[in-house]
Structures are given as structure tokens and as C-alpha cells.
Design an enzyme around this catalytic site. Structure first.
Site, PDB file in Angstrom:
ATOM      1  N   ASP A 222      -5.256  -5.995   5.262  1.00 47.42           N
ATOM      2  CA  ASP A 222      -6.288  -6.817   5.886  1.00 47.42           C
ATOM      3  C   ASP A 222      -6.227  -8.262   5.395  1.00 47.42           C
ATOM      4  O   ASP A 222      -6.753  -9.157   6.046  1.00 47.42           O
ATOM      5  CB  ASP A 222      -7.672  -6.215   5.591  1.00 47.42           C
ATOM      6  CG  ASP A 222      -7.891  -4.928   6.389  1.00 47.42           C
ATOM      7  OD1 ASP A 222      -7.461  -4.902   7.557  1.00 47.42           O
ATOM      8  OD2 ASP A 222      -8.440  -3.964   5.837  1.00 47.42           O
TER       9      ASP A 222
ATOM     10  N   LYS B  35     -14.575   1.970  16.040  1.00 43.59           N
ATOM     11  CA  LYS B  35     -13.258   1.299  16.150  1.00 43.59           C
ATOM     12  C   LYS B  35     -12.691   1.406  17.563  1.00 43.59           C
ATOM     13  O   LYS B  35     -12.076   0.465  18.049  1.00 43.59           O
ATOM     14  CB  LYS B  35     -12.270   1.886  15.134  1.00 43.59           C
ATOM     15  CG  LYS B  35     -12.554   1.379  13.737  1.00 43.59           C
ATOM     16  CD  LYS B  35     -11.632   1.926  12.693  1.00 43.59           C
ATOM     17  CE  LYS B  35     -12.228   1.618  11.316  1.00 43.59           C
ATOM     18  NZ  LYS B  35     -11.530   2.243  10.232  1.00 43.59           N
TER      19      LYS B  35
ATOM     20  N   PHE C 237      -4.991   4.102  14.538  1.00 38.72           N
ATOM     21  CA  PHE C 237      -5.141   5.103  13.481  1.00 38.72           C
ATOM     22  C   PHE C 237      -6.252   4.658  12.555  1.00 38.72           C
ATOM     23  O   PHE C 237      -6.415   3.456  12.335  1.00 38.72           O
ATOM     24  CB  PHE C 237      -3.838   5.211  12.663  1.00 38.72           C
ATOM     25  CG  PHE C 237      -2.888   6.212  13.235  1.00 38.72           C
ATOM     26  CD1 PHE C 237      -2.179   5.934  14.394  1.00 38.72           C
ATOM     27  CD2 PHE C 237      -2.701   7.447  12.618  1.00 38.72           C
ATOM     28  CE1 PHE C 237      -1.309   6.858  14.937  1.00 38.72           C
ATOM     29  CE2 PHE C 237      -1.832   8.376  13.147  1.00 38.72           C
ATOM     30  CZ  PHE C 237      -1.129   8.086  14.303  1.00 38.72           C
TER      31      PHE C 237
ATOM     32  N   ASN D 150       0.853  -1.196   0.000  1.00 40.37           N
ATOM     33  CA  ASN D 150       0.000   0.000   0.000  1.00 40.37           C
ATOM     34  C   ASN D 150       0.888   1.244   0.000  1.00 40.37           C
ATOM     35  O   ASN D 150       2.114   1.135   0.055  1.00 40.37           O
ATOM     36  CB  ASN D 150      -0.971  -0.020   1.184  1.00 40.37           C
ATOM     37  CG  ASN D 150      -0.249  -0.035   2.510  1.00 40.37           C
ATOM     38  OD1 ASN D 150       0.453   0.907   2.855  1.00 40.37           O
ATOM     39  ND2 ASN D 150      -0.398  -1.133   3.250  1.00 40.37           N
TER      40      ASN D 150
ATOM     41  N   LYS E 154     -12.040  -2.161  19.361  1.00 37.02           N
ATOM     42  CA  LYS E 154     -10.632  -2.555  19.572  1.00 37.02           C
ATOM     43  C   LYS E 154     -10.129  -2.190  20.975  1.00 37.02           C
ATOM     44  O   LYS E 154      -8.956  -2.325  21.255  1.00 37.02           O
ATOM     45  CB  LYS E 154      -9.753  -1.906  18.494  1.00 37.02           C
ATOM     46  CG  LYS E 154     -10.154  -2.307  17.058  1.00 37.02           C
ATOM     47  CD  LYS E 154      -9.068  -2.029  16.037  1.00 37.02           C
ATOM     48  CE  LYS E 154      -9.578  -2.362  14.640  1.00 37.02           C
ATOM     49  NZ  LYS E 154      -8.515  -2.497  13.655  1.00 37.02           N
TER      50      LYS E 154
HETATM   51  N1  CTP Z   1      -4.776  -2.682  12.190  1.00 35.60           N
HETATM   52  C1  CTP Z   1      -4.170  -3.778  12.749  1.00 35.60           C
HETATM   53  N2  CTP Z   1      -4.228  -4.993  12.129  1.00 35.60           N
HETATM   54  C2  CTP Z   1      -4.885  -5.138  10.979  1.00 35.60           C
HETATM   55  C3  CTP Z   1      -5.522  -4.019  10.389  1.00 35.60           C
HETATM   56  C4  CTP Z   1      -5.443  -2.803  11.040  1.00 35.60           C
HETATM   57  O1  CTP Z   1      -3.557  -3.659  13.815  1.00 35.60           O
HETATM   58  N3  CTP Z   1      -4.941  -6.310  10.384  1.00 35.60           N
HETATM   59  C5  CTP Z   1      -4.700  -1.384  12.894  1.00 35.60           C
HETATM   60  C6  CTP Z   1      -4.067  -0.291  12.099  1.00 35.60           C
HETATM   61  O2  CTP Z   1      -2.675  -0.192  12.339  1.00 35.60           O
HETATM   62  C7  CTP Z   1      -4.781   0.954  12.597  1.00 35.60           C
HETATM   63  C8  CTP Z   1      -6.176   0.430  12.894  1.00 35.60           C
HETATM   64  O3  CTP Z   1      -6.002  -0.957  13.145  1.00 35.60           O
HETATM   65  O4  CTP Z   1      -4.256   1.443  13.789  1.00 35.60           O
HETATM   66  C9  CTP Z   1      -7.060   0.627  11.714  1.00 35.60           C
HETATM   67  O5  CTP Z   1      -8.223  -0.049  11.946  1.00 35.60           O
HETATM   68  P1  CTP Z   1      -9.023  -0.739  10.779  1.00 35.60           P
HETATM   69  O6  CTP Z   1     -10.297  -1.191  11.342  1.00 35.60           O
HETATM   70  O7  CTP Z   1      -8.265  -1.769  10.057  1.00 35.60           O
HETATM   71  O8  CTP Z   1      -9.159   0.480   9.871  1.00 35.60           O
HETATM   72  P2  CTP Z   1      -9.305   0.437   8.386  1.00 35.60           P
HETATM   73  O9  CTP Z   1      -8.223  -0.340   7.712  1.00 35.60           O
HETATM   74  O10 CTP Z   1      -9.472   1.843   8.007  1.00 35.60           O
HETATM   75  O11 CTP Z   1     -10.600  -0.455   8.397  1.00 35.60           O
HETATM   76  P3  CTP Z   1     -11.851  -0.438   7.467  1.00 35.60           P
HETATM   77  O12 CTP Z   1     -11.303  -0.707   6.143  1.00 35.60           O
HETATM   78  O13 CTP Z   1     -12.653  -1.530   8.042  1.00 35.60           O
HETATM   79  O14 CTP Z   1     -12.449   0.919   7.673  1.00 35.60           O
END
Ligand code: CTP
Length: 395
Positions: free
Chosen positions: A277, A334, A320, A208, A338
């Protein structure tokens, strides 16, 4: 460094030429700089050069024609917010350590109440001489800040310790040491940064656009506030900040493993990394050959932050979230799901926010529903505010 008054003392070593670049960099960072040289330093670089670069006349002699009627060494010494000697010879180190004030520079150092920073540069034998080492220790004991010289090829033809570090490294050390505070002393703060790389085969990955800038700025700020800082980062173009211990990882799984190893003993985890993800279910052991159509089978990655939230004891958790709509509403969900102390929410559809830029506009969304909004700031300033917010959380 904006608005800071800095006196740069230049002494007579071959590395004096590097002080020109150092002064120029200080000014670019917004500092107001006055240069003081020893007589010997003027044999290497002229006062005119430093006068042009600093924008102020350069002081050398105690008895030169008086420009204004303040007692000059006292007036400048009180004007300074910081006094830094670049390069510092064995001679000036010996003089300061033993209370000798026989020229403008050594007299000012004795007269100033500002913190003094010393960047030694000399031949290795001179540096390692027990008398020099004793003098440096005396200065440390009095609270002077001493930068470690580099090792390498020296002007005298030998190799070893005693080289003046690059001006950019001196700026980093000076900025870090000057601003260092103790709010997070005794605490371990773990910061993740960059975008994870999910391998497809040995040469390709899904990635990314995260540059890692926000995470690196956070690690730098945590270290500046006195925390033992561990930065778990994917490969980036950025330099590891001063005082930070770095661990390099690639995939989300590796990042989770690295976080798990340090989580129990840390006081705070800041997940600034853009974690993928999904990962490829069956990573190819050999480079894949091209074919007509191609489908990647993806499987969900662990949510590192969520699992940390389930497992946390005393640790503070900061997440974040990059959103393009319903910023606060999504952030609140979130924070709850979390178990975060607060979430840093940014609307990446706004100009100046998000990936690969030096600025960010964020809001902090707390577990109790409080929201703190910040204006568009540099990532360094955003990081500073997040670390202050972390230090203000109830223990
Ligand atoms: N995060 C994590 N592990 C993952 C995905 C995200 O620890 N597998 C953490 C990121 O570092 C960030 C936060 O979770 O601090 C983001 O949350 P997330 O729900 O994943 O946000 P988005 O990616 O924006 O999710 P969405 O696409 O569902 O909005």
C-alpha cells in the site's frame, strides 16, 4: 491426473531411460499407468524396471503368453484415457503416420480412441529430415498431440534439436494439453502475482510474504481454459506455467504500468498480487549507511485494482482480499468500492490458508451479494474454480 488411466509407450531410443522417471512421476500424481514397449526399447531398459515402476506387467509382444483372455491390444487400448509415447523414435512416428501396425505398441495406437501424445527424441538430422517432418505434420493434422523436442547436446555427440525434454516438463505439457479446454478461447486474461518490492536503496526493499503460488496457479488455469494469458509477476521461485506470457515487475508502480499497458485490450484482470500500500518517498540512490535511529517516510501507492474499476469498459475484474476478521463484511465493501465482478476472500487466520502454503480456503463474494463458499482445496483446485466462475460471468 488422479485416477486417470495412462498407457506409456516406450520405443527404442537412448532417452528410454528418462521414461522410467516419467512413469514414476505420473504415478505420484495419482494416475494408473500401464507400459507398452517395443522390442528395441527392451535393449535400453528392461521390462522388469517398468513393471516395478508402473505396478503392472509390461506388454511387448503381440504373441506372448496370454495372461487374461481379453484381446490384449484392444482391451488396453480401450482402458486408456490417454496414450503417450516417451520417447518416440522416427521409426514409430513413421509407422503411425502411415498406418503400419506390426507390433503391440503400433497396433494399440491404431486401436485406441483415447487422445495420443507423442514426445519425439532422435538425432537432429533425423528430426529435421523432411520425411520425419511430413510424418509429424500428418499426425498433427489427424489430431495427435506432438511435444516439441529440446535443443542441446545429444547422445550421438552432436548438438541440436531432438533431445527428449526432462520428465517434469513432459508431465507439465501432458497435463496442460490433456486438460486444455476452450471456455476462454479468444479472450485475454491478465493475472498479477507475487508481492511487490518497494525499494529503500539499491540493495534493500520493503516486501511481503506472498509466494505467488495462487497467481501462478490462476495463470496456469486460465491458459488451460484456452485464454491468451498474461502473468504480471514480481520475482518468485516458481516456474512460468505452460502457455503463459510473463512480464516481470518489482514495485507497485511498475506493476501498475504493466497492467495499464494491457488493460484496454483484455477481457479480464485478476489481481492476485499482494501490492504494497506504501512506497518509500525518497528512494536513496546509494546504499544507506547504518545510523542510530532511522525513519522511513512512506507515501501511498496507487490502488491498481480500484483504478482499473474506474476505467473498465467490458473487462471483468476479480480482486483478492486476505482478512483476519469480518471476512464477508469487509469483502462486500471492497467489491463495491473497487467495482469488482467478484472478490476472492480468504481468512488467513485459518490453518491451511494464505501465504506460502499449497492450500487455500476461499469464498467468492459477488457484486449482487451472492456468496459461493469453497472447502479447503489445493491452490490448483481453487484456481480452477475461480477460472470457471470467471467463464460463467455474464458477458
Ligand atoms: N490492490 C491493488 N493495488 C493496491 C493494493 C491492493 O490493486 N495498491 C489489490 C490487490 O491485488 C487485491 C485487492 O486490491 O486484489 C486487495 O484489496 P485491498 O483493499 O488492498 O485489500 P487489503 O490489502 O487487504 O486492504 P486493507 O488492508 O485495507 O484491508
Amino acid at each position: 491426473m488422479k485416477g486417470m488411466h495412462v498407457i506409456v509407450g516406450v520405443t527404442g531410443g537412448i532417452a528410454a531411460y528418462k521414461a522410467v522417471d516419467f512413469v514414476s512421476r505420473l504415478r505420484k500424481q495419482g494416475a494408473e499407468v500401464q507400459v507398452v514397449m517395443t522390442e528395441h526399447a527392451t535393449k535400453f531398459v528392461t521390462p522388469l524396471t517398468f513393471g516395478e515402476i508402473s505396478g503392472h506387467p509390461v506388454s511387448v509382444s503381440m504373441f506372448q503368453e496370454v495372461i487374461n483372455w481379453d484381446v490384449e491390444h484392444i482391451a488396453l487400448a480401450t482402458w486408456a484415457d490417454a496414450y503417450i509415447i516417451v520417447p518416440a523414435t522416427a521409426n514409430i512416428i513413421g509407422k503411425i503416420a502411415n498406418g503400419i501396425a506390426d507390433d503391440m505398441l503400433s497396433t494399440q495406437v491404431m486401436a485406441t480412441k483415447a487422445p495420443v501424445f507423442i514426445c519425439p527424441a532422435m538425432n537432429t538430422n533425423m528430426y529435421e529430415n523432411p520425411i520425419t517432418q511430413r510424418n509429424l505434420q500428418t499426425l498433427r493434422d489427424y489430431g495427435y498431440h506432438i511435444m516439441e523436442p529440446d535443443s542441446g547436446h545429444l547422445a550421438c555427440g552432436t548438438s541440436g534439436k531432438g533431445r527428449l525434454p526432462d520428465p517434469a516438463a513432459i508431465i507439465d505439457w501432458f497435463d496442460f494439453t490433456y486438460h486444455k479446454s476452450q471456455e476462454l478461447a479468444g479472450q485475454t486474461v491478465v493475472v498479477t502475482a507475487g508481492g511487490t518490492q518497494e525499494a529503500i536503496d539499491p540493495v534493500r526493499y520493503i516486501g511481503n510474504r506472498s509466494s505467488g503460488k495462487m497467481g501462478y496457479a490462476l495463470a496456469a488455469a486460465a491458459a488451460r481454459h484456452g485464454a491468451h494469458t498474461i502473468l504480471i509477476t514480481t520475482p518468485t521461485q516458481l516456474a512460468i506455467p505452460m502457455g503463459v506470457q510473463a512480464v516481470t515487475v518489482h514495485s507497485a508502480k511498475e506493476m501498475k504500468q504493466a497492467v495499464d499497458e494491457v488493460f484496454d485490450d483484455c477481457q479480464a484482470l485478476i489481481m492476485a498480487a499482494a501490492v504494497a500500500d506504501y512506497r518509500v518517498r525518497n528512494q536513496a540512490p546509494q546504499k544507506l549507511k547504518k545510523q542510530e535511529d532511522f525513519t522511513l517516510d512512506l507515501v501511498k501507492n496507487p490502488d491498481i485494482l480500484k483504478e482499473a474499476g474506474q476505467r473498465k469498459q467490458k473487462q471483468k475484474l476479480i480482486g483478492f482480499a486476505a482478512e483476519t476478521e469480518h471476512l464477508i463484511e469487509n469483502a462486500r465493501k471492497k467489491v463495491d468500492s473497487k467495482h469488482l465482478d467478484f472478490l476472492v476472500a480468504n481468512d488467513v487466520s485459518q490453518q491451511g490458508s494464505g501465504f506460502n502454503v499449497d492450500t487455500n480456503q476461499v469464498s467468492l463474494v459477488y457484486a449482487d451479494g451472492t456468496i459461493k463458499e469453497f472447502p479447503l482445496l489445493s491452490k490448483k483446485e481453487v484456481a480452477e474454480r475461480i477460472i470457471i466462475a470467471l467463464s460463467e460471468l455474464k458477458k
